[in-house]
Structures are given as structure tokens and as C-alpha cells.
Design an enzyme around this catalytic site. Sequence first.
Site, PDB file in Angstrom:
ATOM      1  CB  CYS A   1      -1.029  -0.179   1.191  1.00 53.13           C
ATOM      2  SG  CYS A   1      -2.087  -1.520   1.195  1.00 53.13           S
TER       3      CYS A   1
HETATM    4  N1  COA Z   1     -18.212  -9.728  10.320  1.00 57.48           N
HETATM    5  C1  COA Z   1     -18.889 -10.055  11.840  1.00 57.48           C
HETATM    6  N2  COA Z   1     -18.203 -10.122  12.552  1.00 57.48           N
HETATM    7  C2  COA Z   1     -16.929 -10.173  12.642  1.00 57.48           C
HETATM    8  C3  COA Z   1     -16.330 -10.073  11.257  1.00 57.48           C
HETATM    9  C4  COA Z   1     -17.012  -9.895  10.228  1.00 57.48           C
HETATM   10  N3  COA Z   1     -16.559  -9.727   8.904  1.00 57.48           N
HETATM   11  N4  COA Z   1     -14.925  -9.993  11.461  1.00 57.48           N
HETATM   12  C5  COA Z   1     -14.743 -10.246  13.088  1.00 57.48           C
HETATM   13  N5  COA Z   1     -15.942 -10.225  13.557  1.00 57.48           N
HETATM   14  C6  COA Z   1     -16.295 -10.281  15.053  1.00 57.48           C
HETATM   15  C7  COA Z   1     -15.051 -11.128  15.464  1.00 57.48           C
HETATM   16  O1  COA Z   1     -15.391 -12.513  15.563  1.00 57.48           O
HETATM   17  C8  COA Z   1     -15.184 -10.726  17.101  1.00 57.48           C
HETATM   18  O2  COA Z   1     -16.163 -11.095  17.709  1.00 57.48           O
HETATM   19  P1  COA Z   1     -16.003 -11.354  19.352  1.00 57.48           P
HETATM   20  O3  COA Z   1     -15.654 -10.035  19.924  1.00 57.48           O
HETATM   21  O4  COA Z   1     -17.268 -12.069  19.561  1.00 57.48           O
HETATM   22  O5  COA Z   1     -14.976 -12.236  19.297  1.00 57.48           O
HETATM   23  C9  COA Z   1     -15.390  -9.161  16.705  1.00 57.48           C
HETATM   24  O6  COA Z   1     -16.223  -8.955  15.408  1.00 57.48           O
HETATM   25  C10 COA Z   1     -14.276  -8.186  16.682  1.00 57.48           C
HETATM   26  O7  COA Z   1     -13.302  -8.832  15.856  1.00 57.48           O
HETATM   27  P2  COA Z   1     -11.801  -7.973  15.617  1.00 57.48           P
HETATM   28  O8  COA Z   1     -11.015  -8.974  14.704  1.00 57.48           O
HETATM   29  O9  COA Z   1     -11.214  -7.706  16.728  1.00 57.48           O
HETATM   30  O10 COA Z   1     -12.269  -6.878  14.814  1.00 57.48           O
HETATM   31  P3  COA Z   1     -11.403  -5.569  14.435  1.00 57.48           P
HETATM   32  O11 COA Z   1     -12.162  -4.587  15.323  1.00 57.48           O
HETATM   33  O12 COA Z   1      -9.847  -5.675  14.794  1.00 57.48           O
HETATM   34  O13 COA Z   1     -11.612  -5.294  13.026  1.00 57.48           O
HETATM   35  C11 COA Z   1     -10.356  -5.310  11.003  1.00 57.48           C
HETATM   36  C12 COA Z   1     -11.066  -6.229  12.168  1.00 57.48           C
HETATM   37  C13 COA Z   1      -9.836  -6.478  10.037  1.00 57.48           C
HETATM   38  C14 COA Z   1     -11.389  -4.321  10.245  1.00 57.48           C
HETATM   39  C15 COA Z   1      -9.173  -4.453  11.812  1.00 57.48           C
HETATM   40  O14 COA Z   1      -8.575  -5.249  12.586  1.00 57.48           O
HETATM   41  C16 COA Z   1      -8.347  -3.753  10.944  1.00 57.48           C
HETATM   42  O15 COA Z   1      -8.770  -2.935   9.787  1.00 57.48           O
HETATM   43  N6  COA Z   1      -6.885  -3.956  10.893  1.00 57.48           N
HETATM   44  C17 COA Z   1      -6.061  -3.567   9.809  1.00 57.48           C
HETATM   45  C18 COA Z   1      -6.022  -4.389   8.497  1.00 57.48           C
HETATM   46  C19 COA Z   1      -5.713  -3.663   7.520  1.00 57.48           C
HETATM   47  O16 COA Z   1      -6.117  -2.355   7.187  1.00 57.48           O
HETATM   48  N7  COA Z   1      -4.948  -4.085   6.480  1.00 57.48           N
HETATM   49  C20 COA Z   1      -4.235  -3.315   5.614  1.00 57.48           C
HETATM   50  C21 COA Z   1      -3.284  -2.595   6.156  1.00 57.48           C
HETATM   51  S1  COA Z   1      -2.646  -1.401   4.464  1.00 57.48           S
END
Ligand code: COA
Length: 371
Positions: free
Chosen positions: A156
Site C-alpha cells: 500500500c
Molecule cells: N463480520 C462480523 N463479525 C466479525 C467480522 C465480520 N466480517 N470479523 C470479525 N468479526 C467479529 C469477531 O469474531 C469478533 O467477535 P467477538 O468479539 O465475539 O470475538 C469481533 O467481530 C471483533 O473482531 P476483531 O477481529 O477484533 O475486529 P477488529 O475491530 O479488529 O476489526 C479489522 C477487524 C480487520 C477491520 C481491523 O483489525 C483492521 O482494519 N485491521 C487493519 C487491517 C488493514 O487495514 N490491513 C491493511 C493495512 S494497509
Amino acid sequence: MQTSIIRSTGYWVPPNVISNEELVESYNRYATRFNSDNAAAITAGELADVPLSSAEFVKNASGIERRHVIEKSGILDIDHLRPHITPRPFDEVSFHAEFALKSVKIALEKAGIDGSDVDGVIVASSAQQRNFPGIACEIQSLIGSQGWSFDLTMACASALYGLNIANAMIASGQAKRILVCSPEIMTCINVHSRRDVHFIFGDASSAILVEAEDGQAGGWDVLGTHTKNKFSNNLRSDFGFLNDAERSVEPDFSPGLDQDGQKVFKDVVSFSPTVARELMDRLKIAPEDVRRTWLHQANIRMVEMIAKRILGRDRTPENAPGILHEYGNTSSSSVVMNFEMHSDDMAAGETGLMCAFGAGYGVGAAAIRKR
Ligand code: COA
């Protein structure tokens, strides 16, 4: 030392749009069918079930509401889960080069420059359609440039790595005009069957025309550029030419995109502002001197936290605009799109800062001033 300016930028996004609701509906159909087909193995603990996704989660966790994609039906088809692309004979322009050309032509037209006046072409993007000949070599030939060309890959942050090199080559007198283009077809890299990534990416192509300063009005002075890396395995795409030789014995090997989203979030939010601040310190630019920062669009909460650490004040849509809701993460093209959509209102003499971050980890920053 020769200084450089951004003469023009251009971007192009496909007209096809997939909303969160459409994407999640198809993903959930895939997950439900997988779980039903494998119910016995899942119950026996031999296989993990595929968890369901939710449109509400996607919007709240990422800020993404929809994304533009090169082809919609293939991504939403649960037997395919990736775009349909019609194969082309080798003597036709490649799909990737054609996609790049759309933004290249816009940048050249805006500057009123013919491709034959370009010394160098850098394709700076997360991946290229093939290993060689470079996509940049194809574009160079298509626009009629007589100079050099090469492909560069730094996920990116690619566009700002390209800008950094273009700036250095102009400074050293090796080129007077360089095109840095970032054609990002992320829906072909992403894994639409993996819940934690299926919603993240959209497709877009961008281009930056960088020139040696020659006294002409207009454009943006490049005050300085900076790049820095810190190796991490937390965000990977393992597709590559060694796969057949090295991994064919591993039945579970999956070369598609994979990440530990929480680790990426935390690491990148702490690393990227330090790189931007290093550049600002080098150039003696105080946070209050920066009217706006154009950040890579990965996640709206990352944008908020990184903007605050760079600017030393709360993020607002004015000082750190966001385009995630409409386009998703378009990898390295996002910082250029963001700049182009949110820079017309800046006055001559005002300073802005681009910052892009991603796998590697790699971070690129560029300080620019409106002329
Ligand atoms: N739909 C519904 N629920 C989901 C889900 C989805 N697609 N993905 C995760 N969940 C749930 C999880 O199971 C978890 O449930 P729990 O609390 O009961 O265990 C909860 O939602 C939170 O999951 P989590 O993985 O902690 O979510 P998050 O807030 O960390 O968000 C991302 C996930 C991927 C959006 C976030 O971590 C992110 O943006 N990371 C950076 C990734 C990125 O941008 N990469 C490119 C960089 S250039």
C-alpha cells in the site's frame, strides 16, 4: 540539486460498485454452504466452520460502505469469488497495463504533456500481472516514452516509494520527467472467502507526473520524501513464482492474502506517524505548519489515530480527509486519489503531507507545498 514538483495527478475507478450488503450476502451464502457441506467434519472437530460476516460490522469496524471493482459478477458468484477477466493474446495490451493507462492518460492530459516527453515510467503497485516484461515497460511503449521503466512493489506504500525514487532521480539529474503509476487490482489479490479480509479492498488506478522544477507556475513543490521499513509477517500475500516448486507438497498452502488485522492495526498506527514525523523534523516542518495530511485509506480508525499523531491535533475531515466509505482500501492508489479529491481548496504556499503504510511493513511520506 534539482528540485522536483508534482505537475499533475490522475485516477480512475471502475464504474461497477459492490455494497457491503451485496458482498456480505454472497459471502454468507458461501459460508453457509461450506458449513452445511462439511457439517460432519466440523462437528467432529476436524474442520473449522466458516463464520458469518455482517454489513454492519464491516461499516463500523472499517468505515467502508462500498467498493468499485473491475468485475462484479465473478466476485459475487460463490463458485468463483474473484473477478472474471477474459484472456488476451500476448500481442494485445495486457489487462493490467490497460488499467494503468486510464489514470496515466488523465495525468498526462491535465499537464498537457505528450508521453514522448516522459523520461521514465515507474509502475509502483502491490503486485503486477506478470514478472516480466515489466508492466512499466509496456506502458512506456504505449505512451511513446523513449527512456527507462521498471516495476516496483511495496504494497500500500508503493506510490510513495515511487515518488521517493522519482524525486531522487530528478534531484540527481538522471531524469526531468517521471510518471509514477499505481494500478491496483486488489480484488484479484484478495480472498473473498476469508471473513476478516473479504470486505477490505476495491480497485483503482492512479498516476503522478513528477517534473524537474523549471520556473513554470502551478503544481506542487516536493519539499521532501522519506521511506522506511520494519519487517513483519502479519500481512502477507504468498502468491509467487516459487509456489509450484516450494509449496506443491503442502496441500493446505494458501497463497492468497492473509493478515492478523489487529496486529497490523496496532503496529502500523504506531510506526507510520514516526516516519512522517522524521520527514517533518528533517524539513523543519512543525505539525501546525501542515494544513492537511492525505493518508492511505485502510481503516477509518487508523486514519483518525495516525492523523492525530502526525498533526498533533484531532483529526477532522478537513485536515485528514477520508474516501474509504466509497472506495474501500485501493492500496497504494488511495493516497493519490485522496490528494486529488481533496487539494483544490488549498492556497499557494500551504503545506500538506502524504503518508502511506502497509505490508512490509513499509511506510512512505512526502511533504508538498502548493505553488
Ligand atoms: N463480520 C462480523 N463479525 C466479525 C467480522 C465480520 N466480517 N470479523 C470479525 N468479526 C467479529 C469477531 O469474531 C469478533 O467477535 P467477538 O468479539 O465475539 O470475538 C469481533 O467481530 C471483533 O473482531 P476483531 O477481529 O477484533 O475486529 P477488529 O475491530 O479488529 O476489526 C479489522 C477487524 C480487520 C477491520 C481491523 O483489525 C483492521 O482494519 N485491521 C487493519 C487491517 C488493514 O487495514 N490491513 C491493511 C493495512 S494497509
